[in-house]
Design a protein around this motif. Structure first.
Motif, PDB file in Angstrom:
ATOM      1  N   SER A   1     -10.360  -6.668   5.641  1.00  0.00           N
ATOM      2  CA  SER A   1      -9.251  -5.746   5.448  1.00  0.00           C
ATOM      3  C   SER A   1      -7.935  -6.500   5.602  1.00  0.00           C
ATOM      4  CB  SER A   1      -9.312  -4.626   6.492  1.00  0.00           C
ATOM      5  OG  SER A   1      -8.123  -3.878   6.457  1.00  0.00           O
TER       6      SER A   1
ATOM      7  N   ALA B   1      -5.027  -4.797   5.766  1.00  0.00           N
ATOM      8  CA  ALA B   1      -4.068  -3.735   6.106  1.00  0.00           C
ATOM      9  C   ALA B   1      -2.882  -4.280   6.892  1.00  0.00           C
ATOM     10  CB  ALA B   1      -4.762  -2.618   6.889  1.00  0.00           C
TER      11      ALA B   1
ATOM     12  N   ASP C   1       1.165  -4.199   5.622  1.00  0.00           N
ATOM     13  CA  ASP C   1       2.287  -3.691   6.412  1.00  0.00           C
ATOM     14  C   ASP C   1       3.370  -4.755   6.557  1.00  0.00           C
ATOM     15  OD1 ASP C   1       1.017  -1.263   6.735  1.00  0.00           O
ATOM     16  OD2 ASP C   1       0.186  -1.774   8.696  1.00  0.00           O
TER      17      ASP C   1
ATOM     18  N   SER D   1      -5.108   0.482   3.170  1.00  0.00           N
ATOM     19  CA  SER D   1      -4.086   1.268   3.869  1.00  0.00           C
ATOM     20  C   SER D   1      -3.199   1.943   2.827  1.00  0.00           C
ATOM     21  CB  SER D   1      -3.235   0.371   4.776  1.00  0.00           C
ATOM     22  OG  SER D   1      -2.333  -0.394   4.020  1.00  0.00           O
TER      23      SER D   1
ATOM     24  N   THR E   1       0.192   1.808   2.769  1.00  0.00           N
ATOM     25  CA  THR E   1       1.496   1.225   3.061  1.00  0.00           C
ATOM     26  C   THR E   1       2.484   1.508   1.937  1.00  0.00           C
ATOM     27  OG1 THR E   1       0.358  -0.536   4.243  1.00  0.00           O
ATOM     28  CG2 THR E   1       2.639  -0.946   3.625  1.00  0.00           C
TER      29      THR E   1
ATOM     30  N   LYS F   1      -8.773   5.904  -0.638  1.00  0.00           N
ATOM     31  CA  LYS F   1      -7.753   4.979  -0.111  1.00  0.00           C
ATOM     32  C   LYS F   1      -6.825   4.515  -1.224  1.00  0.00           C
ATOM     33  CE  LYS F   1      -8.620   4.121   4.301  1.00  0.00           C
ATOM     34  NZ  LYS F   1      -7.718   4.606   5.294  1.00  0.00           N
TER      35      LYS F   1
END
Length: 195
Positions: A92, A94, A98, A117, A119, A137
């Motif tokens: 991942s 994620a 970010d 995510s 984001t 997702k």
């Protein structure tokens, strides 16, 4: 010199040289992250250099074990418009998403292994995802980033096709869609597009 690609895992010296040089005409740089410098002294010196406002296209591929060092490198290139992060470990990303959304505010095109995510990005217009295991997702990400007009998907798991196509058809921002896959997956995609 406008473009450099460094492949292979044992290129620390060359990577160090290119990363620490502020090539004025360099617009594209591709690097296997296994070739990133491992010496902390390099990063301490690197972080004290001025940002490079010329590089617009960056491709990082490999196993992202050194995420902190990848983040340190990304900070030096604040005007990247096209970013390709291909993690061969399928981990991942994620935390990376970010970080990227906060620091690469001009990013328009993102290529990533998988979306993990939702984001928010400021300027994202094109998204390329290698594979979709969880279509919800992806849809959450696209809804959060309504500026995305072009979506490219390398592979969709068959179990995700029906929901993915149904949800994509309801999004007005996607103007161009490209999906790859085997004959069975493509037939399922076409069948669901016709519904």
């Amino acid at each position: 010199l406008q473009s450099i690609e460094i492949s292979g895992p044992h290129n620390e010296f060359i990577s160090s040289y290119v990363l620490s040089s502020n090539f004025v005409n360099l617009h594209s740089f591709a690097l296997d992250v296994r070739g990133l410098p491992k010496d902390e002294i390099f990063y301490e010196i690197f972080e004290n250099q001025p940002p490079n406002y010329h590089l617009q296209n960056l491709k990082l591929g490999g196993f992202f074990f050194q995420r902190q060092n990848v983040k340190r490198i990304l900070l030096k290139y604040p005007v990247i418009r096209n970013l390709e992060l291909i993690d061969w470990g399928n981990e991942s990303l994620a935390d990376m998403l970010d970080f990227i959304s906060k620091n690469l505010v001009q990013l328009e095109n993102l290529s990533i292994t998988e979306i993990s995510s939702n984001t928010k990005f400021n300027a994202l217009k094109k998204l390329n995802v290698n594979h979709i295991r969880n279509s919800a997702k992806l849809i959450e990400f696209i809804v959060e980033n309504e500026g995305i007009e072009m979506l490219q998907i390398g592979l969709v798991y068959i179990s995700q096709i029906q929901n993915l196509i149904k949800d994509l058809k309801s999004l007005s921002n996607i103007k161009h869609l490209s999906i790859g896959g085997n004959k069975t997956a493509l037939r399922a995609i076409l069948n669901n597009l016709m519904l």
